[in-house]
Design an enzyme around this catalytic site. Structure first.
Site, short mmCIF file in Angstrom:
data_model
loop_
_atom_site.label_atom_id
_atom_site.label_comp_id
_atom_site.label_asym_id
_atom_site.label_seq_id
_atom_site.Cartn_x
_atom_site.Cartn_y
_atom_site.Cartn_z
N ASN A 7 50.57 -12.47 15.54
CA ASN A 7 51.71 -12.52 14.72
C ASN A 7 51.17 -12.70 13.14
O ASN A 7 50.66 -13.65 12.80
CB ASN A 7 52.70 -13.91 14.92
CG ASN A 7 53.78 -13.92 14.00
OD1 ASN A 7 53.72 -13.62 12.75
ND2 ASN A 7 54.88 -14.40 14.66
N GLU A 34 56.11 -9.80 13.64
CA GLU A 34 56.54 -10.39 12.27
C GLU A 34 55.93 -9.30 10.94
O GLU A 34 55.63 -9.97 10.00
CB GLU A 34 56.32 -11.71 11.80
CG GLU A 34 57.53 -12.63 12.37
CD GLU A 34 57.39 -14.07 11.74
OE1 GLU A 34 58.28 -14.33 10.80
OE2 GLU A 34 56.81 -14.96 12.09
N ASP A 146 54.29 -12.96 20.38
CA ASP A 146 54.64 -14.45 20.09
C ASP A 146 55.66 -14.89 20.92
O ASP A 146 56.83 -14.37 20.91
CB ASP A 146 54.81 -14.65 18.65
CG ASP A 146 55.56 -15.90 18.09
OD1 ASP A 146 55.35 -16.92 18.87
OD2 ASP A 146 55.52 -15.84 17.05
N ASN A 148 56.80 -18.09 21.25
CA ASN A 148 57.40 -19.34 20.77
C ASN A 148 57.74 -20.21 21.78
O ASN A 148 58.90 -20.93 21.77
CB ASN A 148 58.84 -19.00 20.12
CG ASN A 148 58.40 -18.51 18.60
OD1 ASN A 148 57.72 -19.29 17.98
ND2 ASN A 148 58.80 -17.42 17.97
N ASP A 217 51.32 -18.00 21.69
CA ASP A 217 51.04 -16.41 21.52
C ASP A 217 50.30 -16.21 22.96
O ASP A 217 49.37 -16.76 23.08
CB ASP A 217 50.11 -16.11 20.31
CG ASP A 217 50.72 -16.52 19.02
OD1 ASP A 217 51.65 -15.63 18.60
OD2 ASP A 217 50.65 -17.41 18.67
N ASP A 250 49.90 -18.04 10.01
CA ASP A 250 49.99 -19.18 10.69
C ASP A 250 49.73 -19.11 12.05
O ASP A 250 49.54 -20.03 12.88
CB ASP A 250 51.30 -20.18 10.41
CG ASP A 250 52.70 -19.17 10.61
OD1 ASP A 250 52.46 -17.74 10.84
OD2 ASP A 250 53.86 -19.64 10.66
N HIS A 251 49.26 -17.74 12.65
CA HIS A 251 48.93 -17.49 13.99
C HIS A 251 47.78 -16.78 13.91
O HIS A 251 47.28 -16.20 13.02
CB HIS A 251 50.03 -16.63 14.46
CG HIS A 251 51.41 -17.06 14.86
ND1 HIS A 251 51.80 -17.28 15.87
CD2 HIS A 251 52.46 -17.33 14.01
CE1 HIS A 251 53.17 -17.57 15.94
NE2 HIS A 251 53.74 -17.64 14.86
#
Length: 259
Positions: A7, A34, A146, A148, A217, A250-251
Site C-alpha cells: 500500500n 491506494e 491491504d 485492514n 497486509d 505508512d505501510h
DNA sequence: ATGGTTGCCTTGCAA
C-alpha cells in the site's frame, strides 16, 4: 516467482521510492494499493521502462489498485459482484504465468459505529462471493493486499487495547475466517510464528519508532500455492524515514517467494 | 490523552 503487496499511499507521492524499491528488489509481480490516481495519470511509463506490464484500476483522491508484472497479465478483472457504477476502485485481478493474482484494498472501516464499517463488512461478503463463484480453490491463486484486519493477537502491538476495535474486531475476524475457510492460507504464518511482525504503523504519535504497528497486509494463497511458498518477509526498512529522502508510506511492502 | 500525521487539493475528509 517473487510476489509483493504494498500500500503506497499515493503512487505520485511515492514514485521515487517505488522506482528505487523495484530496482533493488526486482519482484516478478507487484500489487499496489491506494494509488490515488485515475488510470490516465498513473505513471505507467516509469514502470514499463523497468520491464513491467501495468494494469490499473484507479480513482481520483481515494483508493485505486494496480498490478505490475514482468510476465504478461491475462484475464484482467476489476471490481466485485454487485458493484455499482460508482464502485470504489479496490480490486484488480489478473493471471500471471498460470497463477491467479487478486490484489485488494479492503475498506478501512474507520470505527465500528460508522457506516464505513458496515460497508467494509458488505465488501468482504462480496469478496467471498467472488471467490466462491468465480475462483477455483484447487488452482494456483494468491489473494493479497491491504486487508485492514489483523488476524490474531500476534499481529497487534497491544491486543487488549485493540480488542473490539476496527482492524481487530470479532466480526472482521469472522469475515476473514470465511475467506480462509474457502481454501486460503496465510503465507506469512507458514514461515514465521512470532508476534510483533507488523506491516503498518500509523503516521501519528511516532508509532513506527515506538513499534506500535499492525500486520494487516496479507498474502493468502490456495493449497497449491502454499506448497510452492519458499518464504515471506516484511520489508520494514522501507517504512523508515531518512534525511534527504521523500517520506515513506505508512505501510511496508510484504514479499512472498514461490517456486 | 478521541490526540496525533499524511495526502488529497482546499478546506474538510479519509486513513
Amino acid at each position: 516467482m517473487k510476489v509483493v503487496t504494498w500500500n503506497v499511499n499515493s503512487i505520485r507521492t511515492r514514485l521515487e521510492r517505488a522506482e528505487a524499491w523495484l530496482r533493488a528488489h526486482e519482484p516478478d509481480v507487484l500489487c499496489l494499493q491506494e494509488i490515488k490516481v485515475v488510470d490516465e495519470d498513473f505513471p505507467r511509463g516509469v514502470f514499463e521502462d523497468l520491464g513491467y506490464h501495468v494494469e490499473t484500476w484507479g480513482q481520483k483522491t481515494y483508493n485505486g489498485v494496480a498490478i505490475l508484472s514482468r510476465s504478461p497479465i491475462e484475464d484482467v478483472h476489476r471490481g466485485l459482484p454487485h458493484d455499482g457504477d460508482d464502485a470504489q476502485a479496490r480490486l484488480i485481478a489478473g493471471t500471471v504465468d498460470g497463477v491467479r493474482i487478486i490484489c485488494v484494498y479492503v475498506p478501512n472501516g474507520k470505527n465500528v459505529t460508522s457506516w464505513h464499517f458496515a460497508y467494509k463488512l458488505d465488501w468482504l461478503a462480496r469478496l467471498e462471493e467472488l471467490l466462491t463463484t468465480a475462483c477455483d480453490k484447487d488452482q494456483p491463486l494468491i489473494l493479497l493486499g491491504d486487508f485492514n484486519i489483523a488476524p490474531d493477537d500476534r499481529d497487534v502491538y497491544d491486543p487488549d487495547a485493540w480488542a473490539g476495535r476496527v482492524h481487530f474486531h470479532p466480526v472482521e475476524h469472522a469475515a476473514l475466517a470465511r475467506l480462509t475457510g474457502w481454501g486460503l492460507h496465510d503465507v506469512f504464518r507458514k514461515h514465521h510464528e512470532q508476534a510483533g511482525a507488523y506491516s503498518w504503523w500509523d503516521y501519528r504519535g511516532a508509532a513506527f519508532p515506538r513499534d506500535r504497528g499492525l500486520r494487516i497486509d496479507l498474502v493468502l494463497a490456495t493449497r497449491a500455492m502454499l506448497e510452492r511458498s519458499k518464504g515471506c518477509e516484511i520489508d520494514r526498512e522501507e517504512r523508515k524515514e531518512a534525511k534527504g529522502q521523500s517520506k515513506p508510506s505508512d505501510h511496508a511492502p510484504v514479499v512472498a517467494t514461490f517456486s
